[in-house]
Design an enzyme around this catalytic site. Structure first.
Site, mmCIF file in Angstrom:
data_model
loop_
_atom_site.group_PDB
_atom_site.id
_atom_site.type_symbol
_atom_site.label_atom_id
_atom_site.label_comp_id
_atom_site.label_asym_id
_atom_site.label_seq_id
_atom_site.Cartn_x
_atom_site.Cartn_y
_atom_site.Cartn_z
ATOM 1 N N ALA A 164 -5.604 -5.326 1.013
ATOM 2 C CA ALA A 164 -4.174 -5.280 1.363
ATOM 3 C C ALA A 164 -3.869 -5.925 2.706
ATOM 4 C CB ALA A 164 -3.642 -3.842 1.339
ATOM 5 N N ARG B 178 -2.894 -10.031 0.849
ATOM 6 C CA ARG B 178 -4.005 -9.866 -0.092
ATOM 7 C C ARG B 178 -3.704 -8.671 -0.992
ATOM 8 N NH1 ARG B 178 -10.196 -7.594 0.811
ATOM 9 N NH2 ARG B 178 -10.884 -8.074 -1.307
ATOM 10 N N HIS B 179 -4.143 -8.738 -2.235
ATOM 11 C CA HIS B 179 -3.962 -7.611 -3.152
ATOM 12 C C HIS B 179 -4.587 -6.334 -2.571
ATOM 13 C CE1 HIS B 179 -8.233 -7.806 -4.218
ATOM 14 N NE2 HIS B 179 -8.078 -9.117 -4.284
ATOM 15 N N GLY B 180 -4.159 -5.196 -3.075
ATOM 16 C CA GLY B 180 -4.694 -3.920 -2.616
ATOM 17 C C GLY B 180 -6.081 -3.651 -3.172
#
Length: 482
Positions: A396, A83-85
């Site tokens: 994240a 997952r994106h930060g």
């Protein structure tokens, strides 16, 4: 608008009632909650319960590489879904957060002028001072940062990349750009997360070309009208478990107590509480080593209730609460198996996605499944539940499938790791699974036509129909046989 707000404050504070929607509460009991000082709590364990907005730094497991070294085995390949930060809020949330300046003024007036703080459970001096001196981030004065990756999110990605390199040296070393397969969804926050991850290992981000708008591996829900309709119906359905819970006495009492802790003698709206809650969580994710002043509004007990509300929503949106959710990550599971099974491909697949896809993948794999479903009426029974989005899908969050070659290459095994914690599955021994068992367990995905299996209007009906045909065939067989 400010005049109307002040007038409502004045009217409410000079009446001996607390109003929540259409309900009226007698305010003779001036208690709020247990005595609690956020600023002086050295542990702040509730910061690990901020649902999908939990900071990765407090959600992750051990930084030790020991767990990844298996006696008699060589690390062979790895497939990672990330997952994106930590990001900036949505435009809508940013606009709501700008109203916190007015709320901050009223909270301080409650304490210093009106003297309406509760007799127990009031903000301690340090917490009150932190709210009094709070300032909105300059990046929230404009909408241009909405949903973009925050600086802390970028740093988290670089650190995660370096950790994987350290955990899996036999796969990552020697460093070679050709050894990587990178993909990300077409959003700034996932693209920047990819760049940060690549920079953490390669010192630069390679050119991976344009990414598709709809990727069945990274955002399968974007191409699934059935899933969208399912969640649209759940959201608008007053009888949904989530809506029942947010309208329950538990939630109403929590809202009242939070409002009382802030010095109000009436209940703030759910929207106002949600904005304070979001500001607390975002600021804590942006600055893990600093205290967000707005987190002082909540005691650990309040956080437990708010976390459960979000877990209920996620459970039915992307978890085990709806049968479709267990199939929608079909393409992701297929890609994982294909990558690990093929010795000719790059040894490292690193894909950058969103919290929904992380949770859908975990649901497909049967991870964090509880014996009992999460419901509005079993909050107290589910405090030790497995389905906690704080632990499953913080900012994240990352899920890795690591393949090992053991016993001189005669045995293939796989380890599943979530946020640097080994995942325990029923069919594995202490988190280390036989690759053959994994192939059998995941057979329903690997042999499926995912376009039909995960989203077709008839997918569920087809499964039921096939079962009915089998039953009828057996009945006819026995009738004819006897």
């Amino acid at each position: 608008m400010k005049f109307l707000w002040s007038a409502l404050i004045f009217a409410a504070l000079h009446c001996n009632i607390i109003v929540f929607g259409q309900e009226t509460y007698n305010s003779e009991n001036d208690n709020c909650c247990e005595e609690y000082c956020y600023s002086k709590d050295p542990d702040k364990s509730q910061t690990r319960q901020y649902a999908t907005k939990t900071a990765y730094d407090v959600a992750k497991g051990s930084d030790s590489s020991v767990n990844y070294k298996i006696a008699g085995c060589i690390q062979e390949k790895v497939w990672i879904m990330i997952r994106h930060g930590a990001r900036w809020p949505t435009v809508k949330d940013i606009q709501e957060m700008r109203n916190l300046e007015d709320l901050r003024v009223e909270v301080i007036r409650n304490y210093e002028e009106r003297k309406t703080q509760p007799s127990t459970g009031a903000l301690c001096m340090d917490d009150k001072f932190s709210i009094k001196t709070w300032k909105l981030s300059k990046n929230l004065s404009t909408d241009s940062f909405a949903e973009k990756l925050a600086p802390q999110g970028y740093q988290d990605m670089k650190l995660i990349a370096r950790n994987y390199r350290r955990f899996l040296p036999e796969i990552f070393e020697p460093i070679d750009e050709r050894n990587f397969d990178f993909r990300y969804t077409p959003t700034q926050r996932t693209q920047e997360s990819f760049k940060a991850f690549a920079e953490g290992i390669l010192q630069r981000a390679p050119d991976v070309g344009p990414q598709p708008e709809v990727d069945p591996v990274l955002n399968p829900y974007a191409g699934c009208d059935r899933w969208e309709e399912q969640n649209k119906n759940d959201k608008s359905n007053n009888a949904s478990e989530y809506n029942i819970f947010i309208n329950s006495e538990i939630m109403k009492d929590t809202v009242r107590r939070i409002s009382r802790r802030l010095g109000f003698k009436f209940a703030l709206s759910r929207a106002q509480i949600d904005t304070v809650w979001d500001m607390c969580r975002f600021e804590q994710a942006w600055h893990p080593n600093r205290n967000s002043p707005w987190c002082a509004a909540f005691t650990p007990e309040h956080v437990t209730v708010l976390e459960y509300a979000e877990d209920l929503r996620n459970y039915y949106k992307v978890g085990y609460g709806n049968e479709l959710n267990s199939r929608i990550a079909c393409s992701a599971v297929q890609d994982m198996v294909r990558h690990l099974n093929n010795s000719n491909e790059p040894h490292i697949a690193a894909y950058f996605t969103h919290s929904a896809n992380i949770q859908l993948l975990l649901t497909a794999l049967g991870i964090a499944k509880d014996r009992d479903a999460l419901r509005a009426n079993n909050f107290h029974d589910m405090k030790n539940r497995n389905w906690k989005s704080s632990e499953l899908a913080p900012f994240a969050s990352n899920f890795a499938a690591i393949k090992y070659s053991c016993e001189g290459g005669n045995e293939k095994r796989v380890m599943f790791v979530l946020n640097q914690k080994t995942v325990d599955l029923d069919w594995c021994k202490v988190g280390l699974c036989n690759w053959g068992d994994a192939l059998v367990t995941l057979d329903r995905f690997t042999k499926a036509d995912c376009s039909q299996y995960y989203c077709s209007e008839n997918s569920s009906t087809n499964i039921q129909s096939s079962f009915l045909v089998l039953i009828l065939t057996l009945i006819i067989y026995f009738i004819n046989g006897y």
